[in-house]
Design a protein around this motif. Structure first.
Motif, mmCIF file in Angstrom:
data_model
loop_
_atom_site.group_PDB
_atom_site.id
_atom_site.type_symbol
_atom_site.label_atom_id
_atom_site.label_comp_id
_atom_site.label_asym_id
_atom_site.label_seq_id
_atom_site.Cartn_x
_atom_site.Cartn_y
_atom_site.Cartn_z
ATOM 1 N N SER A 426 44.090 42.839 32.059
ATOM 2 C CA SER A 426 43.253 42.028 33.172
ATOM 3 C C SER A 426 43.505 40.638 32.733
ATOM 4 N N ILE A 427 42.909 39.519 33.736
ATOM 5 C CA ILE A 427 42.832 38.136 33.467
ATOM 6 C C ILE A 427 41.979 37.881 32.345
ATOM 7 N N MET A 428 40.720 38.569 32.393
ATOM 8 C CA MET A 428 39.765 38.404 31.568
ATOM 9 C C MET A 428 40.332 38.766 29.952
ATOM 10 N N TYR A 429 40.661 39.890 30.055
ATOM 11 C CA TYR A 429 41.282 40.186 28.613
ATOM 12 C C TYR A 429 42.263 39.150 28.133
ATOM 13 N N MET A 439 31.789 33.478 25.791
ATOM 14 C CA MET A 439 30.615 34.125 26.908
ATOM 15 C C MET A 439 31.487 33.724 28.081
ATOM 16 N N LYS A 440 30.798 34.552 29.149
ATOM 17 C CA LYS A 440 31.426 34.367 30.544
ATOM 18 C C LYS A 440 31.145 33.076 31.119
ATOM 19 N N THR A 441 30.152 32.483 30.693
ATOM 20 C CA THR A 441 29.890 31.085 31.458
ATOM 21 C C THR A 441 30.798 30.141 30.570
ATOM 22 N N GLU A 442 31.281 30.159 29.295
ATOM 23 C CA GLU A 442 32.310 29.484 28.841
ATOM 24 C C GLU A 442 33.703 29.573 29.646
ATOM 25 N N ILE A 443 33.919 30.769 29.808
ATOM 26 C CA ILE A 443 35.151 31.243 30.321
ATOM 27 C C ILE A 443 35.232 30.713 31.908
ATOM 28 N N ILE A 444 34.065 30.620 32.749
ATOM 29 C CA ILE A 444 34.254 30.225 34.270
ATOM 30 C C ILE A 444 34.502 28.566 33.812
ATOM 31 N N LYS A 445 33.710 28.082 32.996
ATOM 32 C CA LYS A 445 33.803 26.512 32.591
ATOM 33 C C LYS A 445 35.293 26.118 32.586
ATOM 34 N N ALA A 446 35.919 27.040 31.522
ATOM 35 C CA ALA A 446 37.315 26.616 31.188
ATOM 36 C C ALA A 446 38.252 26.751 32.614
ATOM 37 N N CYS A 447 38.031 27.875 33.032
ATOM 38 C CA CYS A 447 38.744 28.297 34.241
ATOM 39 C C CYS A 447 38.633 27.008 35.397
ATOM 40 N N LYS A 448 37.583 26.632 35.544
ATOM 41 C CA LYS A 448 37.468 25.371 36.464
ATOM 42 C C LYS A 448 38.351 24.292 36.102
ATOM 43 N N TYR A 453 40.143 28.803 38.654
ATOM 44 C CA TYR A 453 38.819 29.488 38.870
ATOM 45 C C TYR A 453 38.874 29.963 40.427
ATOM 46 N N LYS A 454 39.220 29.179 41.372
ATOM 47 C CA LYS A 454 39.531 29.663 42.902
ATOM 48 C C LYS A 454 40.228 30.709 42.913
ATOM 49 N N PHE A 455 41.516 30.620 42.300
ATOM 50 C CA PHE A 455 42.520 31.517 42.644
ATOM 51 C C PHE A 455 41.859 33.119 42.087
ATOM 52 N N ILE A 456 41.366 32.930 40.840
ATOM 53 C CA ILE A 456 40.804 34.367 40.269
ATOM 54 C C ILE A 456 39.718 34.735 41.403
ATOM 55 N N GLN A 457 39.001 33.957 41.972
ATOM 56 C CA GLN A 457 38.036 34.209 42.925
ATOM 57 C C GLN A 457 38.369 34.746 44.165
ATOM 58 N N SER A 458 39.437 34.398 44.465
ATOM 59 C CA SER A 458 40.321 35.092 45.670
ATOM 60 C C SER A 458 40.924 36.137 45.530
ATOM 61 N N PHE A 463 38.235 38.530 37.867
ATOM 62 C CA PHE A 463 38.721 38.376 36.522
ATOM 63 C C PHE A 463 39.333 39.829 35.909
ATOM 64 N N ASN A 464 38.977 40.988 36.633
ATOM 65 C CA ASN A 464 39.545 42.177 36.119
ATOM 66 C C ASN A 464 40.916 42.680 36.797
ATOM 67 N N THR A 465 41.455 41.586 37.517
ATOM 68 C CA THR A 465 42.788 41.918 38.089
ATOM 69 C C THR A 465 43.864 42.070 36.991
ATOM 70 N N ILE A 466 44.633 43.059 37.080
ATOM 71 C CA ILE A 466 45.665 43.296 36.160
ATOM 72 C C ILE A 466 46.979 42.218 36.501
ATOM 73 N N VAL A 467 47.537 41.832 35.427
ATOM 74 C CA VAL A 467 48.605 40.620 35.771
ATOM 75 C C VAL A 467 49.711 41.201 35.685
ATOM 76 N N GLY A 468 50.132 42.458 35.349
ATOM 77 C CA GLY A 468 51.320 42.874 35.321
ATOM 78 C C GLY A 468 52.020 42.632 33.970
ATOM 79 N N GLU A 469 53.233 43.218 33.512
ATOM 80 C CA GLU A 469 54.118 43.104 32.366
ATOM 81 C C GLU A 469 54.535 41.568 32.059
#
Length: 576
Positions: A426-429, A439-448, A453-458, A463-469
């Motif tokens: 996943s993207i989160m992993y 923490m998730k708040t730190e991760i969201i801040k870094a993504c912004k 962040y906008k792409f992940i939300q779309s 954050f659980n999207t699997i990115v492929g090999e």
């Protein structure tokens, strides 16, 4: 062979108590395996002699021995299975742990497919050796000893006949096995080559599809497959020779044994029970030989695989950690000092750097530019201590990097590579890989900050999207921005941006540039660049050529040198 056996028995010693329990139960079971046959034979003699009551008692005892040997054997196998599985798990962990410790040089020279073949086949080989050597040896030795001892009490000549049968069989088998071992080793080398070729093709499947090379790859794989078939056919022939030799030894032995048993029975020197014991033991010896033959075949095939496994564990291509490591100063200052650096990748290759010097002040940004092959990416690898230098000194925060642990060094440096490698998870992993405790708040801040962040939300799964090999489901810009977010989450004092925009379009490059500006605040930043969009605002630019600094200054000063290399490269890019 020595280090292979040492590794195997050291693991057994680690679990010596359950293994001793197995030996006790296996020994008792083996004794009862022979005991039930001799007791049954005694009962038969009592029946012939007209003592049915004694005969019945002995038949009952024989049945009890028969059942007991099966129960004790099953209990022993439970202890053995516990040892077997614990050692299997430990061995795989040893392999993986050691492989991760091996240096960058080793991994760049090793074919991944062959490495995967060594661990998978080596694990299976260990189980084969454990099951066929350790698990069966106890029963084989005890039963053979008891058989020969009992046959000696019946008649020495039967002991000699059976003993010669065993000796001749093993002499012939040993001669064939010497050839067999050589053939198996060759077959395994071809098998690993084949596995490596398949993995290499599958990991480059995009190229296969782009160039429509499916038929070419199929033809290419038939070469090692053909060699594989021929090699293992020869191995099979050697196994067949072992089987034929066994029959040629056993047939005349049975004839001779039967002749002498007939003479002794007619003469009244042996009983019907003794004949039963002799034939039962002869057949039991044949079972042991057939079992041994099967075990040897498996062990001979497995041993080279297990040896490759153990040899890998003794591979010594690791970065040597200091005997008494130092810590970076508590007040870490992200300055970098390189003095008289000389380095080459191999002794047969030319020097990449010779007496190279560079100082980078804390919390400043420096761009390193130049033609391909000038040493830019090599410098990054040396800062991470992927390789040890031939001579000179690299200091970070006024500390020699060879005097600190590599894990402490690499925690101080973040890298956004040209082609970020993402795990097929996943993207989160992938984001938390730099700092699992984030923490998730730190991760969201870094993504912004990284403009991802906008792409992940779309996405449907966020954050659980699997990115492929290797992140194949994402675009180049998306992978770059995830890599930037990952470094922001890691929060190192030194960041290296390694040609991270060289393959992006203008719009995506602008997004990555904005993310980069957020990343380099309050950090020492090194930018390896071919394109100049991300380096106009850096504090300093150096031009590398053949491992030497040929120009050094700001963007403005270097672009004004009429015949300067930087200006020529800059004007060429503007023209393009």
């Amino acid at each position: 062979m020595k280090q292979t056996l040492i590794y195997l028995f050291s693991k057994i010693y680690r679990y010596k108590f359950p293994f001793i329990a197995f030996l006790v139960f296996a020994s008792a079971s083996s004794v009862l395996t022979i005991k039930w046959i001799t007791t049954f034979a005694d009962g038969l003699d009592q029946l012939i002699e007209g003592n049915p009551d004694n005969s019945l008692e002995l038949f009952i005892k024989s049945s009890i021995y028969f059942v007991s040997y099966g129960i004790l054997g099953a209990i022993g196998n439970e202890f053995l299975y516990k040892v077997r599985m614990k050692i299997q798990v430990e061995s795989v962990n040893d392999f993986f742990k050691h492989t991760l410790r091996l240096n960058y040089r080793y991994h760049t020279n090793k074919i991944t497919g062959k490495l995967i073949a060594i661990i998978t086949k080596g694990e299976g080989a260990y189980l084969t050796i454990f099951d066929n050597f350790l698990a069966q040896t106890v029963a084989t030795v005890i039963q053979s000893f008891m058989i020969f001892q009992i046959m000696n009490t019946i008649s020495t000549k039967y002991l000699i006949i059976m003993g010669l049968n065993v000796i001749i069989y093993f002499v012939i088998q040993n001669l064939i096995l010497k050839v067999n071992i050589r053939l198996v080793k060759k077959g395994l080398e071809i098998s690993n080559e084949w596995s490596g070729k398949i993995v290499d093709t599958l990991t480059s499947i995009e190229n296969v599809k782009i160039f429509t090379s499916e038929n070419f790859e199929l033809k290419d794989i038939t070469k090692p497959l053909d060699k594989y078939y021929k090699a293992w056919r020869k191995v099979h022939h050697s196994y067949t020779a072992i089987g034929v030799s066994k029959t040629l030894v056993e047939a005349p032995t049975l004839l001779i044994l039967g002749y002498f048993l007939y003479l002794d029975y007619v003469a009244g020197t042996i009983t019907a029970g003794a004949i039963l014991i002799t034939y039962s033991f002869f057949e039991r010896l044949n079972v042991i030989k057939r079992l041994f033959n099967s075990q040897v075949r498996r062990i001979v095939r497995a041993y080279p695989q297990f040896k490759m496994f153990v040899d890998h564990l003794h591979e010594d291509q690791v970065i040597k950690e200091p005997a008494t490591p130092k810590n970076f100063p508590k007040r870490f200052t992200p300055n970098i000092s390189i003095k008289d650096l000389s380095f080459r990748y191999e002794d047969s290759l030319p020097m990449v750097f010779k007496d190279f010097n560079l100082d980078i002040k804390e919390n400043t940004s420096i761009a390193i530019v130049g033609d391909s092959g000038g040493g830019k990416s090599t410098l990054v690898k040396l800062l991470f201590r992927f390789y040890d230098i031939n001579s000179g000194l690299i200091k970070i925060s006024d500390t020699d990097i060879t005097q600190v642990l590599t894990k402490d060094l690499r925690k101080k440096i973040g890298l956004v590579p040209q082609d970020p490698v993402l795990f097929n998870r996943s993207i989160m992993y992938n984001l938390k890989y730099a700092n699992p405790k984030a923490m998730k708040t730190e991760i969201i801040k870094a993504c912004k900050k990284a403009k991802i962040y906008k792409f992940i939300q779309s996405t449907t799964d966020g954050f659980n999207t699997i990115v492929g090999e290797r992140g194949i489901k994402l675009s180049g810009g998306q992978k770059q921005r995830i890599a930037i977010a990952r470094v922001l989450i890691e929060n190192p004092p030194i960041v290296i941006f390694d040609e991270a925009t060289s393959s992006l379009d203008a719009k995506t490059e602008d997004q990555v540039k904005t993310a980069f500006e957020n990343l380099r605040k309050d950090r020492t930043t090194i930018v390896i660049a071919h394109r100049f969009a991300t380096i106009k605002d850096v504090d300093r630019i150096i031009y590398l050529e053949d491992g030497q600094i040929v120009e050094d200054g700001t963007f403005g000063s270097l672009s004004k040198i009429k015949e300067g290399k930087f200006r020529k490269l800059y004007e060429l890019q503007k023209l393009n």
